[in-house]
Design a protein around this motif. Sequence first.
Motif, PDB file in Angstrom:
ATOM      1  N   THR A  54      36.376  56.515 -30.068  1.00 35.17           N
ATOM      2  CA  THR A  54      35.317  55.631 -29.595  1.00 35.17           C
ATOM      3  C   THR A  54      35.772  54.183 -29.617  1.00 35.17           C
ATOM      4  OG1 THR A  54      33.733  57.191 -30.560  1.00 35.17           O
ATOM      5  CG2 THR A  54      32.873  55.064 -29.850  1.00 35.17           C
ATOM      6  N   GLN A  55      36.583  53.813 -30.612  1.00 34.22           N
ATOM      7  CA  GLN A  55      37.095  52.447 -30.678  1.00 34.22           C
ATOM      8  C   GLN A  55      37.983  52.152 -29.473  1.00 34.22           C
ATOM      9  OE1 GLN A  55      38.997  51.454 -34.373  1.00 34.22           O
ATOM     10  NE2 GLN A  55      39.141  49.294 -33.885  1.00 34.22           N
ATOM     11  N   ARG A  56      38.762  53.126 -29.053  1.00 39.94           N
ATOM     12  CA  ARG A  56      39.594  52.932 -27.860  1.00 39.94           C
ATOM     13  C   ARG A  56      38.729  52.797 -26.607  1.00 39.94           C
ATOM     14  NH1 ARG A  56      45.412  55.999 -28.095  1.00 39.94           N
ATOM     15  NH2 ARG A  56      46.035  55.201 -30.137  1.00 39.94           N
ATOM     16  N   ALA A  57      37.642  53.561 -26.569  1.00 42.85           N
ATOM     17  CA  ALA A  57      36.714  53.428 -25.434  1.00 42.85           C
ATOM     18  C   ALA A  57      36.179  52.001 -25.365  1.00 42.85           C
ATOM     19  CB  ALA A  57      35.570  54.423 -25.573  1.00 42.85           C
ATOM     20  N   PHE A  58      35.890  51.419 -26.524  1.00 49.38           N
ATOM     21  CA  PHE A  58      35.409  50.034 -26.577  1.00 49.38           C
ATOM     22  C   PHE A  58      36.500  49.049 -26.183  1.00 49.38           C
ATOM     23  CE2 PHE A  58      35.479  46.279 -29.458  1.00 49.38           C
ATOM     24  CZ  PHE A  58      34.522  45.521 -28.791  1.00 49.38           C
ATOM     25  N   LEU A  59      37.681  49.181 -26.793  1.00 49.36           N
ATOM     26  CA  LEU A  59      38.769  48.243 -26.536  1.00 49.36           C
ATOM     27  C   LEU A  59      39.249  48.308 -25.091  1.00 49.36           C
ATOM     28  CD1 LEU A  59      40.823  48.705 -29.837  1.00 49.36           C
ATOM     29  CD2 LEU A  59      39.401  46.760 -29.201  1.00 49.36           C
ATOM     30  N   ASN A  60      39.115  49.464 -24.466  1.00 45.85           N
ATOM     31  CA  ASN A  60      39.536  49.625 -23.075  1.00 45.85           C
ATOM     32  C   ASN A  60      38.425  49.297 -22.078  1.00 45.85           C
ATOM     33  OD1 ASN A  60      42.170  50.420 -23.759  1.00 45.85           O
ATOM     34  ND2 ASN A  60      41.557  52.554 -24.012  1.00 45.85           N
ATOM     35  N   GLY A  61      37.291  48.783 -22.579  1.00 41.70           N
ATOM     36  CA  GLY A  61      36.219  48.338 -21.706  1.00 41.70           C
ATOM     37  C   GLY A  61      35.342  49.439 -21.151  1.00 41.70           C
ATOM     38  N   ARG A  62      35.486  50.640 -21.693  1.00 40.91           N
ATOM     39  CA  ARG A  62      34.673  51.769 -21.218  1.00 40.91           C
ATOM     40  C   ARG A  62      33.217  51.624 -21.649  1.00 40.91           C
ATOM     41  NH1 ARG A  62      31.816  55.538 -20.524  1.00 40.91           N
ATOM     42  NH2 ARG A  62      32.263  57.738 -20.254  1.00 40.91           N
ATOM     43  N   ILE A  63      33.003  51.133 -22.869  1.00 46.47           N
ATOM     44  CA  ILE A  63      31.668  50.885 -23.421  1.00 46.47           C
ATOM     45  C   ILE A  63      31.720  49.592 -24.218  1.00 46.47           C
ATOM     46  CG2 ILE A  63      30.937  53.305 -23.558  1.00 46.47           C
ATOM     47  CD1 ILE A  63      31.822  53.343 -26.471  1.00 46.47           C
ATOM     48  N   ASP A  64      30.551  48.994 -24.485  1.00 45.53           N
ATOM     49  CA  ASP A  64      30.540  47.819 -25.350  1.00 45.53           C
ATOM     50  C   ASP A  64      30.225  48.254 -26.780  1.00 45.53           C
ATOM     51  OD1 ASP A  64      27.713  47.903 -25.787  1.00 45.53           O
ATOM     52  OD2 ASP A  64      27.372  46.863 -23.899  1.00 45.53           O
ATOM     53  N   LEU A  65      30.161  47.279 -27.683  1.00 48.49           N
ATOM     54  CA  LEU A  65      30.048  47.607 -29.102  1.00 48.49           C
ATOM     55  C   LEU A  65      28.714  48.257 -29.442  1.00 48.49           C
ATOM     56  CD1 LEU A  65      31.855  47.432 -31.526  1.00 48.49           C
ATOM     57  CD2 LEU A  65      30.929  45.179 -32.051  1.00 48.49           C
ATOM     58  N   SER A  66      27.631  47.780 -28.853  1.00 48.28           N
ATOM     59  CA  SER A  66      26.325  48.382 -29.160  1.00 48.28           C
ATOM     60  C   SER A  66      26.252  49.814 -28.631  1.00 48.28           C
ATOM     61  CB  SER A  66      25.189  47.535 -28.559  1.00 48.28           C
ATOM     62  OG  SER A  66      25.215  47.561 -27.153  1.00 48.28           O
ATOM     63  N   GLN A  67      26.909  50.089 -27.502  1.00 49.25           N
ATOM     64  CA  GLN A  67      26.956  51.469 -26.986  1.00 49.25           C
ATOM     65  C   GLN A  67      27.791  52.355 -27.892  1.00 49.25           C
ATOM     66  OE1 GLN A  67      28.244  50.066 -22.987  1.00 49.25           O
ATOM     67  NE2 GLN A  67      26.768  51.548 -22.199  1.00 49.25           N
ATOM     68  N   ALA A  68      28.874  51.796 -28.440  1.00 47.11           N
ATOM     69  CA  ALA A  68      29.707  52.559 -29.369  1.00 47.11           C
ATOM     70  C   ALA A  68      28.911  52.959 -30.609  1.00 47.11           C
ATOM     71  CB  ALA A  68      30.932  51.734 -29.774  1.00 47.11           C
ATOM     72  N   GLU A  69      28.125  52.028 -31.130  1.00 49.42           N
ATOM     73  CA  GLU A  69      27.299  52.340 -32.298  1.00 49.42           C
ATOM     74  C   GLU A  69      26.234  53.375 -31.952  1.00 49.42           C
ATOM     75  OE1 GLU A  69      27.032  48.356 -34.950  1.00 49.42           O
ATOM     76  OE2 GLU A  69      26.700  48.051 -32.817  1.00 49.42           O
ATOM     77  N   ALA A  70      25.755  53.349 -30.711  1.00 47.29           N
ATOM     78  CA  ALA A  70      24.769  54.340 -30.278  1.00 47.29           C
ATOM     79  C   ALA A  70      25.362  55.742 -30.247  1.00 47.29           C
ATOM     80  CB  ALA A  70      24.221  53.967 -28.904  1.00 47.29           C
ATOM     81  N   VAL A  71      26.673  55.851 -30.024  1.00 47.62           N
ATOM     82  CA  VAL A  71      27.344  57.155 -30.065  1.00 47.62           C
ATOM     83  C   VAL A  71      27.191  57.760 -31.458  1.00 47.62           C
ATOM     84  CG1 VAL A  71      29.574  58.339 -29.937  1.00 47.62           C
ATOM     85  CG2 VAL A  71      28.985  56.618 -28.228  1.00 47.62           C
ATOM     86  N   ALA A  72      27.423  56.937 -32.487  1.00 47.33           N
ATOM     87  CA  ALA A  72      27.275  57.416 -33.866  1.00 47.33           C
ATOM     88  C   ALA A  72      25.828  57.799 -34.146  1.00 47.33           C
ATOM     89  CB  ALA A  72      27.741  56.341 -34.848  1.00 47.33           C
ATOM     90  N   ASP A  73      24.878  57.005 -33.643  1.00 47.14           N
ATOM     91  CA  ASP A  73      23.459  57.320 -33.838  1.00 47.14           C
ATOM     92  C   ASP A  73      23.091  58.634 -33.156  1.00 47.14           C
ATOM     93  OD1 ASP A  73      23.135  54.991 -35.245  1.00 47.14           O
ATOM     94  OD2 ASP A  73      22.286  53.854 -33.576  1.00 47.14           O
ATOM     95  N   LEU A  74      23.671  58.877 -31.985  1.00 49.97           N
ATOM     96  CA  LEU A  74      23.374  60.117 -31.258  1.00 49.97           C
ATOM     97  C   LEU A  74      23.872  61.327 -32.034  1.00 49.97           C
ATOM     98  CD1 LEU A  74      22.206  61.258 -28.604  1.00 49.97           C
ATOM     99  CD2 LEU A  74      24.514  61.132 -27.650  1.00 49.97           C
ATOM    100  N   ILE A  75      25.051  61.225 -32.610  1.00 53.30           N
ATOM    101  CA  ILE A  75      25.597  62.328 -33.406  1.00 53.30           C
ATOM    102  C   ILE A  75      24.720  62.604 -34.626  1.00 53.30           C
ATOM    103  CG2 ILE A  75      27.556  63.031 -34.852  1.00 53.30           C
ATOM    104  CD1 ILE A  75      29.344  61.403 -32.924  1.00 53.30           C
ATOM    105  N   ALA A  76      24.178  61.518 -35.212  1.00 53.30           N
ATOM    106  CA  ALA A  76      23.381  61.649 -36.440  1.00 53.30           C
ATOM    107  C   ALA A  76      21.917  61.963 -36.173  1.00 53.30           C
ATOM    108  CB  ALA A  76      23.484  60.363 -37.261  1.00 53.30           C
ATOM    109  N   ALA A  77      21.488  61.964 -34.902  1.00 56.68           N
ATOM    110  CA  ALA A  77      20.070  62.155 -34.578  1.00 56.68           C
ATOM    111  C   ALA A  77      19.569  63.511 -35.072  1.00 56.68           C
ATOM    112  CB  ALA A  77      19.852  62.037 -33.069  1.00 56.68           C
ATOM    113  N   GLU A  78      18.427  63.482 -35.767  1.00 59.63           N
ATOM    114  CA  GLU A  78      17.855  64.705 -36.325  1.00 59.63           C
ATOM    115  C   GLU A  78      16.503  65.045 -35.727  1.00 59.63           C
ATOM    116  OE1 GLU A  78      17.725  64.133 -40.524  1.00 59.63           O
ATOM    117  OE2 GLU A  78      19.884  64.416 -40.795  1.00 59.63           O
ATOM    118  N   ASN A  79      16.032  64.215 -34.788  1.00 60.77           N
ATOM    119  CA  ASN A  79      14.745  64.492 -34.162  1.00 60.77           C
ATOM    120  C   ASN A  79      14.735  63.886 -32.762  1.00 60.77           C
ATOM    121  OD1 ASN A  79      13.580  61.614 -34.419  1.00 60.77           O
ATOM    122  ND2 ASN A  79      14.111  62.113 -36.541  1.00 60.77           N
ATOM    123  N   LYS A  80      13.717  64.224 -31.973  1.00 58.87           N
ATOM    124  CA  LYS A  80      13.665  63.810 -30.572  1.00 58.87           C
ATOM    125  C   LYS A  80      13.599  62.287 -30.427  1.00 58.87           C
ATOM    126  CE  LYS A  80      11.281  64.717 -26.205  1.00 58.87           C
ATOM    127  NZ  LYS A  80      11.335  63.311 -25.753  1.00 58.87           N
TER     128      LYS A  80
END
Length: 456
Positions: free
Chosen positions: A113-139
């Motif tokens: 995910t850090q490479r996705a950020f450094l390569n301009g694929r996503i920004d930092l807030s989107q990268a953090e949202a990836v972690a939130d999505l993995i940790a999501a336990e409800n709708k």
Amino acid sequence: MFQDTICALATPQGLGALGIIRVSGNNSIDIVNSVFKGKDLTKVQSHSVHYGYIVEEEEIIDEVMVSVFHAPKTFTAENLVEITCHGSQYIEQQIISLLVKKGCRLALAGEFTQRAFLNGRIDLSQAEAVADLIAAENKASHDMAISQMRGGFSSLLKELRIELLDLASLLELELDFSEEDVEFADRSQLLNLMDRILNTIHPLIESFSYGNAIKNGVPVTILGKPNAGKSTLLNALLQEDRAIVSDIAGTTRDTIEESLIIHGIQFRFIDTAGLRETQDTIEAIGVAKALEKAKQASIILYLVDIEHLNWVEVQADLNKFSRDNVYIIICLTKQDKNIDFKNSNIPENINKKYTILTLAVKTNPDLSILKEKMFSYIEKQKTATQTIVNNARHLNALVRAEESLLLSKEGLQNGLSSELVAIDLRRALEALGEIVGQVSNDELLGNIFGKFCIGK
């Protein structure tokens, strides 16, 4: 280090039907091709899947499916390969060891995910949202993470930064002509622009209490005197015998925590020791912990046995934990004892300030009204903005941006020089830039991505 080709297991450790090993970097296709017996992966089309074997010399390690993705249309914006093998820990480790022998490096936590950020694929807030999505336990937390990962929050912040940058540029341009006393920016228009930006930032700050509750679960503390029915209520909410129920006062001495999803939102219920003066050292510790949990709660369910109802004692207890930012529901329990209770007997100051419900959990376990009251309270915390902030780092940056903008506005209104006003505007720009990663440092990135799992 970001020129290396990296590999890691992308699925959880342990036995499973399948395991996925992810490889990313300029040499990823060549390295996997060197251990793959099947099609020549260097000649296949991007976004294609191929059947074959992973072999070390002539020994077959496993029968696999290999997915090939060419840069830049990949998660990391680099050449990327995913090997789907059988979910044996032995097989997974053998394949990873072989890839390392061929030139890969084991990925660090969050490095894909850090490479996705450094390569301009996503920004930092989107990268953090990836972690939130993995940790999501409800709708609710899932939907919020999806929205942020798709860039809704980022787009809003980028629009704000463009407006701020235009504003700062006009003021700084005046500095080049300071000797001529020229004003390029109309002060009233600048103030209107600042107000518009502030009116966007402030609702985002206010949305944090709701967003944080959605992300981490709403803490609900169950309080009351011994034998008020706290454990009975917890069991009824969970529909299982989670807490010990006894007629003996003081049965619950430590806190018991369990979660329940109500309309897609996670509520974390905390059953506590009964509130009373006690000489029992262990029970006294439990009472102290109960009051401490009350300080951390967004909602308090305060239970009172209707048979021993004393509004003076109720008020005395409420004074111990009542505060502005907590919703207290007074639950009058054991209504199944047919006690003659009238709403007119409720003191006016209590009736106005708190929600009051009567419960008969043993004979009528329907707690739908109680659940709706809790859900409605959380829903009311939604702000007018559709974008919800749920990250403490984002909140801190938004607060600093708001403070700097208010200083800029005050400076304009008081006739301060363009130079001083521009300094505060630049600080606001930097604060907003930190959220999406337009202003960042290695320590910040290491802290964010270090919390990700290996393989993501």
